[in-house]
Design a protein around this motif. Structure first.
Motif, PDB file in Angstrom:
ATOM      1  N   LEU A 157       0.849  -1.451  -0.240  1.00  0.00           N
ATOM      2  CA  LEU A 157      -0.096  -0.060  -0.091  1.00  0.00           C
ATOM      3  C   LEU A 157       0.766   1.311   0.072  1.00  0.00           C
ATOM      4  O   LEU A 157       0.571   2.176  -0.603  1.00  0.00           O
ATOM      5  N   ALA A 158       1.992   1.234   0.730  1.00  0.00           N
ATOM      6  CA  ALA A 158       2.854   2.507   0.764  1.00  0.00           C
ATOM      7  C   ALA A 158       3.416   2.746  -0.701  1.00  0.00           C
ATOM      8  O   ALA A 158       3.592   3.705  -0.999  1.00  0.00           O
ATOM      9  N   GLY A 159       3.695   1.412  -1.343  1.00  0.00           N
ATOM     10  CA  GLY A 159       4.319   1.641  -2.784  1.00  0.00           C
ATOM     11  C   GLY A 159       3.223   2.103  -3.798  1.00  0.00           C
ATOM     12  O   GLY A 159       3.567   3.079  -4.652  1.00  0.00           O
ATOM     13  N   LEU A 160       1.955   1.927  -3.539  1.00  0.00           N
ATOM     14  CA  LEU A 160       0.773   2.406  -4.248  1.00  0.00           C
ATOM     15  C   LEU A 160       0.621   4.056  -3.932  1.00  0.00           C
ATOM     16  O   LEU A 160       0.211   4.750  -4.954  1.00  0.00           O
ATOM     17  N   THR A 161       0.966   4.368  -2.792  1.00  0.00           N
ATOM     18  CA  THR A 161       0.588   5.784  -2.553  1.00  0.00           C
ATOM     19  C   THR A 161       1.982   6.646  -2.437  1.00  0.00           C
ATOM     20  O   THR A 161       1.730   7.707  -2.170  1.00  0.00           O
ATOM     21  N   GLY A 162       3.011   5.914  -2.581  1.00  0.00           N
ATOM     22  CA  GLY A 162       4.453   6.824  -2.517  1.00  0.00           C
ATOM     23  C   GLY A 162       5.003   7.376  -1.162  1.00  0.00           C
ATOM     24  O   GLY A 162       5.397   8.346  -1.051  1.00  0.00           O
ATOM     25  N   ILE A 163       4.354   6.708  -0.189  1.00  0.00           N
ATOM     26  CA  ILE A 163       4.687   7.240   1.300  1.00  0.00           C
ATOM     27  C   ILE A 163       5.570   6.151   1.931  1.00  0.00           C
ATOM     28  O   ILE A 163       5.560   4.960   1.704  1.00  0.00           O
ATOM     29  N   ASP A 164       6.016   6.692   3.273  1.00  0.00           N
ATOM     30  CA  ASP A 164       6.773   5.835   4.184  1.00  0.00           C
ATOM     31  C   ASP A 164       5.827   4.766   4.655  1.00  0.00           C
ATOM     32  O   ASP A 164       4.624   5.173   5.049  1.00  0.00           O
ATOM     33  N   PRO A 165       6.083   3.429   4.531  1.00  0.00           N
ATOM     34  CA  PRO A 165       5.206   2.617   5.388  1.00  0.00           C
ATOM     35  C   PRO A 165       5.005   2.891   6.546  1.00  0.00           C
ATOM     36  O   PRO A 165       3.702   2.522   7.073  1.00  0.00           O
ATOM     37  N   VAL A 166       5.740   3.717   7.402  1.00  0.00           N
ATOM     38  CA  VAL A 166       5.234   4.022   8.720  1.00  0.00           C
ATOM     39  C   VAL A 166       3.907   4.735   8.922  1.00  0.00           C
ATOM     40  O   VAL A 166       3.353   5.074   9.837  1.00  0.00           O
ATOM     41  N   LEU A 167       3.560   5.659   7.826  1.00  0.00           N
ATOM     42  CA  LEU A 167       2.246   6.441   7.652  1.00  0.00           C
ATOM     43  C   LEU A 167       1.075   5.469   7.262  1.00  0.00           C
ATOM     44  O   LEU A 167       0.056   6.226   7.155  1.00  0.00           O
ATOM     45  N   ILE A 168       1.098   4.460   7.001  1.00  0.00           N
ATOM     46  CA  ILE A 168      -0.037   3.553   6.770  1.00  0.00           C
ATOM     47  C   ILE A 168      -0.657   3.561   7.825  1.00  0.00           C
ATOM     48  O   ILE A 168      -0.206   2.749   8.892  1.00  0.00           O
ATOM     49  N   PRO A 169      -1.853   3.855   8.074  1.00  0.00           N
ATOM     50  CA  PRO A 169      -2.732   3.990   9.332  1.00  0.00           C
ATOM     51  C   PRO A 169      -3.040   2.389   9.504  1.00  0.00           C
ATOM     52  O   PRO A 169      -3.204   1.750   8.479  1.00  0.00           O
ATOM     53  N   GLN A 170      -3.607   2.138  10.816  1.00  0.00           N
ATOM     54  CA  GLN A 170      -4.245   0.919  11.122  1.00  0.00           C
ATOM     55  C   GLN A 170      -5.672   1.055  10.789  1.00  0.00           C
ATOM     56  O   GLN A 170      -6.299   2.022  11.036  1.00  0.00           O
ATOM     57  N   PRO A 171      -6.303  -0.147  10.397  1.00  0.00           N
ATOM     58  CA  PRO A 171      -7.782  -0.280  10.339  1.00  0.00           C
ATOM     59  C   PRO A 171      -8.413   0.427  11.513  1.00  0.00           C
ATOM     60  O   PRO A 171      -8.140   0.112  12.599  1.00  0.00           O
ATOM     61  N   ALA A 172      -9.408   1.136  11.453  1.00  0.00           N
ATOM     62  CA  ALA A 172      -9.984   2.092  12.229  1.00  0.00           C
ATOM     63  C   ALA A 172     -11.538   1.582  12.700  1.00  0.00           C
ATOM     64  O   ALA A 172     -12.271   1.981  13.192  1.00  0.00           O
ATOM     65  N   SER A 173     -11.994   0.750  11.692  1.00  0.00           N
ATOM     66  CA  SER A 173     -13.548   0.274  11.861  1.00  0.00           C
ATOM     67  C   SER A 173     -13.642  -1.120  11.295  1.00  0.00           C
ATOM     68  O   SER A 173     -12.720  -1.694  10.510  1.00  0.00           O
ATOM     69  N   LEU A 174     -14.762  -1.676  11.615  1.00  0.00           N
ATOM     70  CA  LEU A 174     -15.068  -2.926  11.230  1.00  0.00           C
ATOM     71  C   LEU A 174     -16.801  -2.766  10.781  1.00  0.00           C
ATOM     72  O   LEU A 174     -17.371  -2.390  11.731  1.00  0.00           O
ATOM     73  N   ASP A 175     -17.230  -3.368   9.909  1.00  0.00           N
ATOM     74  CA  ASP A 175     -18.715  -3.144   9.358  1.00  0.00           C
ATOM     75  C   ASP A 175     -18.949  -4.617   9.135  1.00  0.00           C
ATOM     76  O   ASP A 175     -18.301  -5.514   8.463  1.00  0.00           O
ATOM     77  N   LEU A 176     -20.087  -5.091   9.698  1.00  0.00           N
ATOM     78  CA  LEU A 176     -20.816  -6.273   9.360  1.00  0.00           C
ATOM     79  C   LEU A 176     -22.151  -6.135   8.646  1.00  0.00           C
ATOM     80  O   LEU A 176     -23.146  -5.347   9.469  1.00  0.00           O
ATOM     81  N   HIS A 177     -22.750  -6.363   7.614  1.00  0.00           N
ATOM     82  CA  HIS A 177     -23.728  -6.194   6.898  1.00  0.00           C
ATOM     83  C   HIS A 177     -24.543  -7.285   6.360  1.00  0.00           C
ATOM     84  O   HIS A 177     -23.979  -7.975   5.632  1.00  0.00           O
ATOM     85  N   SER A 178     -25.737  -7.713   7.079  1.00  0.00           N
ATOM     86  CA  SER A 178     -26.349  -8.816   6.666  1.00  0.00           C
ATOM     87  C   SER A 178     -27.943  -8.614   6.231  1.00  0.00           C
ATOM     88  O   SER A 178     -28.288  -7.861   6.684  1.00  0.00           O
ATOM     89  N   GLY A 179     -28.182  -9.684   5.309  1.00  0.00           N
ATOM     90  CA  GLY A 179     -29.595  -9.431   4.842  1.00  0.00           C
ATOM     91  C   GLY A 179     -30.510 -10.228   5.710  1.00  0.00           C
ATOM     92  O   GLY A 179     -31.819 -10.091   5.662  1.00  0.00           O
ATOM     93  N   ARG A 180     -30.004 -10.895   6.681  1.00  0.00           N
ATOM     94  CA  ARG A 180     -30.692 -11.523   7.728  1.00  0.00           C
ATOM     95  C   ARG A 180     -30.393 -11.169   9.210  1.00  0.00           C
ATOM     96  O   ARG A 180     -29.230 -10.750   9.309  1.00  0.00           O
ATOM     97  N   PRO A 181     -31.361 -11.447  10.062  1.00  0.00           N
ATOM     98  CA  PRO A 181     -30.722 -11.160  11.656  1.00  0.00           C
ATOM     99  C   PRO A 181     -29.489 -11.910  12.026  1.00  0.00           C
ATOM    100  O   PRO A 181     -29.301 -12.947  11.597  1.00  0.00           O
TER     101      PRO A 181
END
Length: 445
Positions: free
Chosen positions: A345-369
């Protein structure tokens, strides 16, 4: 390459002596986002306020400024300060700023020198209660020096209702259940990912072909892929593809797909998307990366049951077990924080790998309960609580998701929150039992 942005945006644990040394050796002049202080002085508090009222930045305490360098150009710019200086800065900010506020102070030990540090004071304008006053005035950072904010700037600071541009947390789009693709309706979609800053030098570029290929290769050897293969083994599936471009792809949008295949069905699918928002000819300021897990296990199990059960076979439970969901979430987070993915991902954006943020969220979406998707055995429904069709969960910013213990803690918290939102209790006890079994298994090996 280490930069002011690198040290300002990376995790505190990544503010290392090597990075500080590299930045000092660049010899950058003081600027709107950078200042040097050889020792603590009351003027440091004014600088903190000025940066907070502008665009943020770094104050490197224990590094000689331009005037000191001019006196002896051959001297080492790193002079260091004693550890007690941290307390002086904190107290100076609390007593000298209105309202009282303290920036983040990262202590970086100077090798070979006892109780000697460079203090990296990180001023984040998104966290400061703007405007910040110092001695009854509103200082403002301007061209490497501190000035007093004028009337227009003061009005802007007093009336702003959002965080400064570029510092606000960007929410990922909510996942949708794929339809019309000729496959069975998914049980649910599980999504995580992050928004990644793009280096100014890369702002006009499309997504590199080699960069996307490197990302696909990293995904093919990731914790998530290994977890998916174990799941396929439980389901008796032995045919699966590698991550490759599939479907709608463009110069600024890459879609990588992994599929488990059984006869004419796709019981499990994973879709990774890298997207540069905007149109061609418009500079990119960030890349949106999402990783979706899309199971269709229930329809697969239902279709296979008729063939296997008469022969005396047995099918695995179509509902996702709590321990299986815990393993899947852990693998998803581990993948998003593993070095090969970060480097790609750092290669795609041209930044230092240390600047890649950690995931900040999780989404779960279901068509059923949720209770029709996840096995609720051992959980207790709350009378009249209603039904839940998913969850939108935020990660705790204090946790380092690269660390296994912190990652498991985050997954535990998400599962408890998910269960409570689904109207059931008892998830904490189930997780205690799961971790006890895991410890016994490790101890018995």
């Amino acid at each position: 390459m280490t930069s002011v942005q690198t040290l300002a945006a990376c995790a505190a644990g990544d503010v290392t002596w090597e990075r500080v040394r590299a930045l000092v050796d660049l010899g950058l002049p003081e600027s709107i986002t950078l200042e040097y202080k050889s020792a603590y002085s009351p003027s440091l508090v004014k600088t903190v306020a000025a940066m907070a009222n502008a665009y943020g930045g770094l104050v490197l305490v224990g590094v000689a400024d331009a005037k000191q360098v001019a006196k002896d150009p051959s001297a080492d710019r790193v002079v260091g300060v004693p550890g007690e200086t941290t307390t002086k800065i904190a107290e100076g900010c609390r007593h000298g700023l209105e309202p009282p506020w303290q920036p983040e102070i990262v202590e970086v030990a100077v090798p070979g020198r006892r109780d000697t540090y460079v203090l990296v004071v990180r001023v984040d304008p998104a966290r400061a209660p703007r405007p910040l006053l110092h001695e009854g005035k509103v200082p403002f950072r301007l061209h490497g020096a501190n000035a007093t904010a004028g009337r227009d700037r003061l009005i802007q600071l007093c009336t702003e209702t959002t965080a400064p541009i570029g510092s606000a947390w960007l929410a990922l789009p909510r996942p949708q259940l794929p339809e019309g693709d000729g496959m069975a309706r998914p049980d649910y979609v599980l999504r995580s990912g992050m928004h990644i800053p793009v280096d100014a030098a890369e702002a006009w570029r499309h997504l590199s072909e080699r960069g996307v290929d490197a990302l696909a290769a990293a995904l093919d050897d990731s914790p998530l892929q290994r977890a998916l293969l174990a799941w396929c083994a439980e389901l008796g599936i032995s045919d699966f593809s590698s991550f490759r471009r599939r479907g709608f792809n463009r110069a600024r949008y890459a879609r990588l797909v992994w599929q488990a295949v059984s006869e004419d069905q796709v019981p499990i699918e994973v879709v990774a998307e890298a997207k540069l928002p905007g149109a061609s000819g418009v500079p990119n300021d960030h890349l949106q990366f999402t990783l979706d897990v899309i199971p269709r296990v229930q329809s697969y199990v239902a279709s296979r049951a008729a063939a296997l059960l008469p022969a005396g076979g047995s099918m695995p439970d179509a509902l996702l077990q709590v321990d299986g969901l815990h393993h899947l979430l852990d693998a998803l987070l581990a993948t998003l924080t593993t070095a090969p993915i970060i480097n790609a991902l750092a290669g795609l954006t041209g930044i230092d790998p240390v600047l890649i943020p950690q995931p900040a969220s999780l989404d779960l979406h279901s068509g059923r309960p949720i209770n029709e998707v996840v096995n609720m055995a051992g959980l207790n429904p709350i009378d009249g609580s209603g039904r839940s069709f998913g969850a939108n969960l935020r990660a705790q910013p204090v946790l380092d998701l690269r660390d296994g213990a912190d990652r498991h803690r985050q997954v535990d918290d998400w599962l408890v929150e998910m269960a409570l939102d689904a109207g059931v209790t008892g998830m904490e006890a189930l997780l205690d039992d799961l971790h006890l079994r895991q410890r016994k298994q490790i101890g018995g090996q």
